[in-house]
Structures are given as C-alpha cells and as structure tokens.
Design a protein around this motif. Structure first.
Motif, PDB file in Angstrom:
ATOM      1  N   PHE A 136      14.963   5.317   0.663  1.00 45.00           N
ATOM      2  CA  PHE A 136      14.018   6.175   0.098  1.00 45.00           C
ATOM      3  C   PHE A 136      12.978   6.408   1.382  1.00 45.00           C
ATOM      4  N   GLN A 137      12.783   5.478   2.031  1.00 45.36           N
ATOM      5  CA  GLN A 137      11.975   5.595   3.199  1.00 45.36           C
ATOM      6  C   GLN A 137      12.589   6.789   4.249  1.00 45.36           C
ATOM      7  N   LEU A 178      -2.562  13.617   6.127  1.00 47.56           N
ATOM      8  CA  LEU A 178      -3.309  12.949   5.176  1.00 47.56           C
ATOM      9  C   LEU A 178      -3.280  13.489   3.765  1.00 47.56           C
ATOM     10  N   SER A 179      -3.008  14.547   3.368  1.00 42.87           N
ATOM     11  CA  SER A 179      -2.992  15.298   2.150  1.00 42.87           C
ATOM     12  C   SER A 179      -1.902  15.376   1.566  1.00 42.87           C
ATOM     13  N   THR A 180      -0.682  14.828   2.102  1.00 44.32           N
ATOM     14  CA  THR A 180       0.487  15.265   1.641  1.00 44.32           C
ATOM     15  C   THR A 180       1.036  13.770   0.865  1.00 44.32           C
ATOM     16  N   TRP A 181       1.733  13.742  -0.069  1.00 43.23           N
ATOM     17  CA  TRP A 181       2.061  12.478  -0.673  1.00 43.23           C
ATOM     18  C   TRP A 181       3.034  11.747  -0.070  1.00 43.23           C
ATOM     19  N   THR A 182       3.970  12.587   1.003  1.00 41.23           N
ATOM     20  CA  THR A 182       4.924  11.820   1.613  1.00 41.23           C
ATOM     21  C   THR A 182       4.252  10.708   2.560  1.00 41.23           C
ATOM     22  N   THR A 183       3.354  11.009   3.013  1.00 42.56           N
ATOM     23  CA  THR A 183       2.586  10.045   4.037  1.00 42.56           C
ATOM     24  C   THR A 183       2.501   8.696   3.238  1.00 42.56           C
ATOM     25  N   TYR A 184       1.943   8.615   2.105  1.00 40.21           N
ATOM     26  CA  TYR A 184       1.803   7.391   1.249  1.00 40.21           C
ATOM     27  C   TYR A 184       3.030   6.952   0.846  1.00 40.21           C
ATOM     28  N   ALA A 185       4.009   7.629   0.495  1.00 40.15           N
ATOM     29  CA  ALA A 185       5.099   7.225   0.088  1.00 40.15           C
ATOM     30  C   ALA A 185       5.927   6.537   0.967  1.00 40.15           C
ATOM     31  N   LEU A 186       5.921   7.033   2.300  1.00 41.74           N
ATOM     32  CA  LEU A 186       6.488   6.545   3.557  1.00 41.74           C
ATOM     33  C   LEU A 186       5.778   4.994   3.738  1.00 41.74           C
ATOM     34  N   ILE A 187       4.568   4.983   3.638  1.00 41.05           N
ATOM     35  CA  ILE A 187       3.897   3.649   3.901  1.00 41.05           C
ATOM     36  C   ILE A 187       4.449   2.770   2.973  1.00 41.05           C
ATOM     37  N   LEU A 188       4.286   2.970   1.655  1.00 33.69           N
ATOM     38  CA  LEU A 188       4.588   2.061   0.551  1.00 33.69           C
ATOM     39  C   LEU A 188       6.120   1.644   0.709  1.00 33.69           C
ATOM     40  N   SER A 189       7.042   2.566   1.022  1.00 31.01           N
ATOM     41  CA  SER A 189       8.552   2.332   1.146  1.00 31.01           C
ATOM     42  C   SER A 189       8.774   1.469   2.127  1.00 31.01           C
ATOM     43  N   SER A 202      21.438   6.508   0.342  1.00 31.79           N
ATOM     44  CA  SER A 202      21.000   7.561   1.441  1.00 31.79           C
ATOM     45  C   SER A 202      21.837   8.445   1.228  1.00 31.79           C
ATOM     46  N   VAL A 203      23.224   8.358   1.229  1.00 27.52           N
ATOM     47  CA  VAL A 203      24.254   9.593   0.881  1.00 27.52           C
ATOM     48  C   VAL A 203      24.058   9.907  -0.521  1.00 27.52           C
ATOM     49  N   LEU A 204      23.849   9.078  -1.461  1.00 24.81           N
ATOM     50  CA  LEU A 204      23.540   9.629  -2.807  1.00 24.81           C
ATOM     51  C   LEU A 204      22.328  10.377  -2.849  1.00 24.81           C
TER      52      LEU A 204
END
Length: 284
Positions: free
Chosen positions: A172-173, A192-203, A235-237
């Motif tokens: 997922f990362q 800083l305003s995009t959700w991908t930054t925080y999803a990346l950190i959490l994953s 990843s393939v999925l």
C-alpha cells in the motif's frame, strides 16, 4: 530502462538495509511482541545504518515508480530477497540450505520471466477515491488479523505472519508513493495538504513496526520471503485494480506473464518454509 535500473538498486539497498537491521534487532533483549524492543533498536548504530539504507531504497523505489508501473517496479524490488540471502549468511550467520537456494532460483526465474515476457504497462496515475478507501480498509483489516495471529506464534511461523502483514503495508505504501511523487513539483504546501503524505507515513510506520517484529524472531529467510511474497502479490493486485495496469503487453503474453508471476510467488513461499531438519546421526 531507467525504471529497471532504479528498481534493482532499490532492491539491493532494501536487502542490505534489512540484513543490517536484523543484526541490530537480534542485539536487543526484549521479545518481538514487546513494544519496548522498538525503543531499544533505535540506539543500535548498525540498525540505524540499515535504516538509512532502507530510506535510500525508498527514494530509489519512488524514482522508479515515477517512471514505471507499480507491478513492474515491485516485481524487481522483490529481488531484494535474493540479494539478502548471501548477505544474511555473511552478516548475521543465517543458514541457507537447499530449500532456500531452490526458492531463490525460482523467485529469480519467475520475476525475470514476468518482467521480460509480460512487460507490465502503466494505466492511470490518479485512481478514484472510493477505490483507495476500499483497498485501504481491506489491507488494514488483513494486517491487523495477521499481526494478532503472529503474536500467538513463535519462531519462523511468527516471523512469516508478522512479515506478511508488513508486506501488505509496504504494498500500500508503494501504491501511495506512486501518487505522492506526482505532488513533489507543486511545493511544500501541496505536499502537506494532500492525503497521500499522511497515508504514506502511516503505512510506512505500520510496515516498519511489523517488519522489525518479524526480524526479531531471528529467521531471515521466512521473514523476507513472506514480506516479499505479500508485497509482490498485493502490489500487482493494486496495480491492476487501482491503477488499471496491464500485466502483459501484447497478445499471447498474458498466460506466460501469469506463469512467471506464480513461479516467483511459489519461490518465495518455498523460502518462507523452514528448512527440513537433518536426521540425527547415531554413533556407536
């Protein structure tokens, strides 16, 4: 060609970083299920060196994802397992038997076949939000279930379960990273305003904690094999479902590509299996 080279360099960095991190985790006194060992490892210089290499690997992986499909890059990054085995023998005194060698060869052959014959192609660069939520919730549930099961086991089984859970997080990362790199050119405010930054950190944090628990179990081959297998498969999925990627380029290549991918996954499953114990020799 740049995506191929960057992904292979990332695989090498991941391999060396993982082996060094395992060496650091084995120097701690707390058990793999004890959160205190995470505080212990960050005081180990060799573990920090391994972490630096892991970070370097992520940068190389991100650069590869910006140039190639998720399925392609993650397939080549899965070769970190093959690179890690001889490094584990040298640096952490791991035993690599015939089963591990066979598994590594199958993994190498399968990935080469999948990449060379299938030639995975990229799709969209901005998947739908609903697809992200669905995949994120499913992967989170699977990670929690596997981590719960791992805490009830010991030895190579615990290592494989923790690592499988970590691999799902890393998949997922990687998927989030592929979108994150498209935001880098818009400045700090956009990042800083995009959700991908925080999803990346959490994953990344979830995968990190679970991977360290897997390495702490002391079985490098099962830990890396299970992590790579789940990362590659997921990843393939995600590449097919989220990014609408094609795992084969051209007619008549789909079946060979699937066979190559299956062979690679079988190889890592073999690597995840413990080596058979040698019968004791009775002497008169």
């Amino acid at each position: 060609m740049a995506a191929y080279i960057l992904a292979l360099l990332a695989a090498l960095a991941f391999a060396l970083g993982t082996v060094l991190q395992q060496r650091g985790t084995l120097q701690t006194s707390a058990a793999e299920g004890d959160p205190r060992f995470l505080a212990e490892i960050i005081r180990k210089p060799i573990w920090l060196l391994g972490g630096s290499l892991q970070l370097c690997g992520w940068v190389l992986q991100a650069a590869a994802l910006a140039r190639g499909s998720l399925a392609l890059v993650q397939s080549l990054c899965a070769l970190s397992l093959v690179f890690a085995l001889p490094l584990g023998v040298r640096l952490t005194s791991q035993h690599v038997g015939r089963r591990s060698v066979i598994g590594a060869c199958l993994t190498l052959l399968g990935i080469i076949s999948f990449v060379a014959v299938g030639q995975p192609q990229g799709g969209t660069s901005q998947p739908e939000v609903t697809s992200w939520w669905t995949s994120g919730l499913i992967i989170t549930a699977l990670m929690l279930l596997l981590a719960w099961l791992a805490r009830r086991q010991h030895g190579p089984v615990a290592a494989a379960l923790f690592a499988t859970s970590a691999g799902l997080g890393f998949a997922f990362q990687a998927a989030v990273t592929k979108v994150f790199v498209t935001q880098l050119g818009y400045g700090l405010g956009a990042i800083l305003s995009t959700w991908t930054t925080y999803a990346l950190i959490l994953s990344a944090l979830a995968g990190f904690a679970l991977q360290q628990s897997a390495l702490k179990a002391g079985f490098l081959a099962p830990a890396m094999a299970a992590c790579n297998a789940s990362t590659l498969a997921m990843s393939v999925l995600l590449g097919v479902t989220l990014f609408q990627e094609s795992i084969s380029h051209g007619q008549g290549r789909l079946l060979p590509a699937i066979i190559g991918l299956t062979l690679a996954i079988v190889g890592v499953v073999i690597l995840a299996s413990p080596e058979p114990k040698r019968p004791d020799i009775i002497t008169e």
